[in-house]
Design an enzyme around this catalytic site. Structure first.
Site, mmCIF file in Angstrom:
data_model
loop_
_atom_site.group_PDB
_atom_site.id
_atom_site.type_symbol
_atom_site.label_atom_id
_atom_site.label_comp_id
_atom_site.label_asym_id
_atom_site.label_seq_id
_atom_site.Cartn_x
_atom_site.Cartn_y
_atom_site.Cartn_z
ATOM 1 N N ASP A 123 0.801 -1.245 0.000
ATOM 2 C CA ASP A 123 0.000 0.000 0.000
ATOM 3 C C ASP A 123 0.828 1.288 0.000
ATOM 4 O OD1 ASP A 123 -1.872 -1.986 0.231
ATOM 5 O OD2 ASP A 123 -2.947 -1.115 1.923
ATOM 6 N N LYS A 182 -6.744 -4.684 -3.562
ATOM 7 C CA LYS A 182 -7.520 -5.329 -2.497
ATOM 8 C C LYS A 182 -8.535 -4.362 -1.895
ATOM 9 C CE LYS A 182 -4.208 -4.096 1.063
ATOM 10 N NZ LYS A 182 -5.013 -3.020 1.682
ATOM 11 N N CYS A 206 -2.159 -2.624 7.461
ATOM 12 C CA CYS A 206 -2.018 -3.515 6.309
ATOM 13 C C CYS A 206 -0.697 -4.277 6.276
ATOM 14 C CB CYS A 206 -2.285 -2.739 5.024
ATOM 15 S SG CYS A 206 -4.031 -2.242 4.934
HETATM 16 C C1 VGL Z 1 -4.666 0.926 5.635
HETATM 17 C C2 VGL Z 1 -6.136 2.018 7.011
HETATM 18 C C3 VGL Z 1 -7.131 1.893 6.087
HETATM 19 C C4 VGL Z 1 -3.281 0.421 5.400
HETATM 20 C C5 VGL Z 1 -5.667 0.779 4.700
HETATM 21 O O1 VGL Z 1 -2.889 0.287 4.218
HETATM 22 O O2 VGL Z 1 -2.574 0.173 6.384
HETATM 23 N N1 VGL Z 1 -4.919 1.549 6.801
HETATM 24 N N2 VGL Z 1 -6.892 1.265 4.937
#
Ligand code: VGL
Ligand code: ZN
Length: 190
Positions: free
Chosen positions: A15, A97, A136
């Protein structure tokens, strides 16, 4: 302690998207600091997977829908894009995802074919970098262990949201207890 790279190694860059970087919708403090060590590992490791949070406009994790997060990483928007500084050309496999409105997925393995893809390529060990340590990265590394991969979390290449000040540190401790190894990128060498 040096960790010699094997042909059966892979990098999972979690991410690394504009919305998680300073100035983004869900900015992680020093989130941009993960880019340089991730780029180094993209060059060193034989295979790189990049995951992306890829939410529909009305995703259940958004505050507007009763969730806990501001609107972030909406599919196809600049916030969900890779930052220009990331070596995108070095990414071999991209995993999107959390792309259905009614479900969240912190882990890159959740609702994707990532485990099967890595097993099919003969991957035995994964190195995990990216954002965020306490969400994540944590979930992806725990699932990597469950899927049977030796799992190394690259401490200098992850950063935490820290809704509670110690969340990132607690997540690293939990990962170690679950069987992950903690390393620094400079130890991961040819
Ligand atoms: C994430 C919060 C919401 C992450 C993703 O990638 O850690 N954190 N969505
Ligand atoms: Zn999200």
């Amino acid at each position: 302690m040096p960790i010699p790279i094997q042909p059966s190694d892979a990098l999972i860059a979690v991410d690394i998207e504009n919305d998680f970087l300073p100035g983004g919708a869900l900015a992680v403090a020093q989130g941009d600091a993960v880019i340089e060590p991730t780029n180094v590992l993209i060059e060193r490791l034989p295979l790189t997977v990049a995951t992306r949070d890829w939410h529909p406009v009305h995703h259940m994790s958004f505050q507007s829908e009763g969730g806990i997060w501001p609107v972030h990483c909406v599919a196809g928007t600049p916030g969900a894009a890779f930052p220009a500084e990331l070596n995108v050309a070095g990414i071999d496999i991209e995993i999107r995802k959390a792309d259905s409105a009614a479900q969240d997925a912190y882990s890159g393995f959740d609702g994707t074919d990532l485990a099967a893809t890595l097993h099919a390529r003969g991957v035995k060990r994964v190195f995990v970098t990216g954002l965020a340590t306490d969400y994540c990265v944590r979930a992806t590394a725990l699932d990597a262990l469950k899927a049977g991969f030796e799992t190394v979390v690259v401490q200098d290449a992850v950063r935490a949201v820290n809704l509670h000040p110690n969340d990132g540190a607690e997540a690293l401790k939990e990962l170690e207890q679950a069987g992950a190894m903690l390393a620094v990128s400079s130890d991961i060498v040819a």
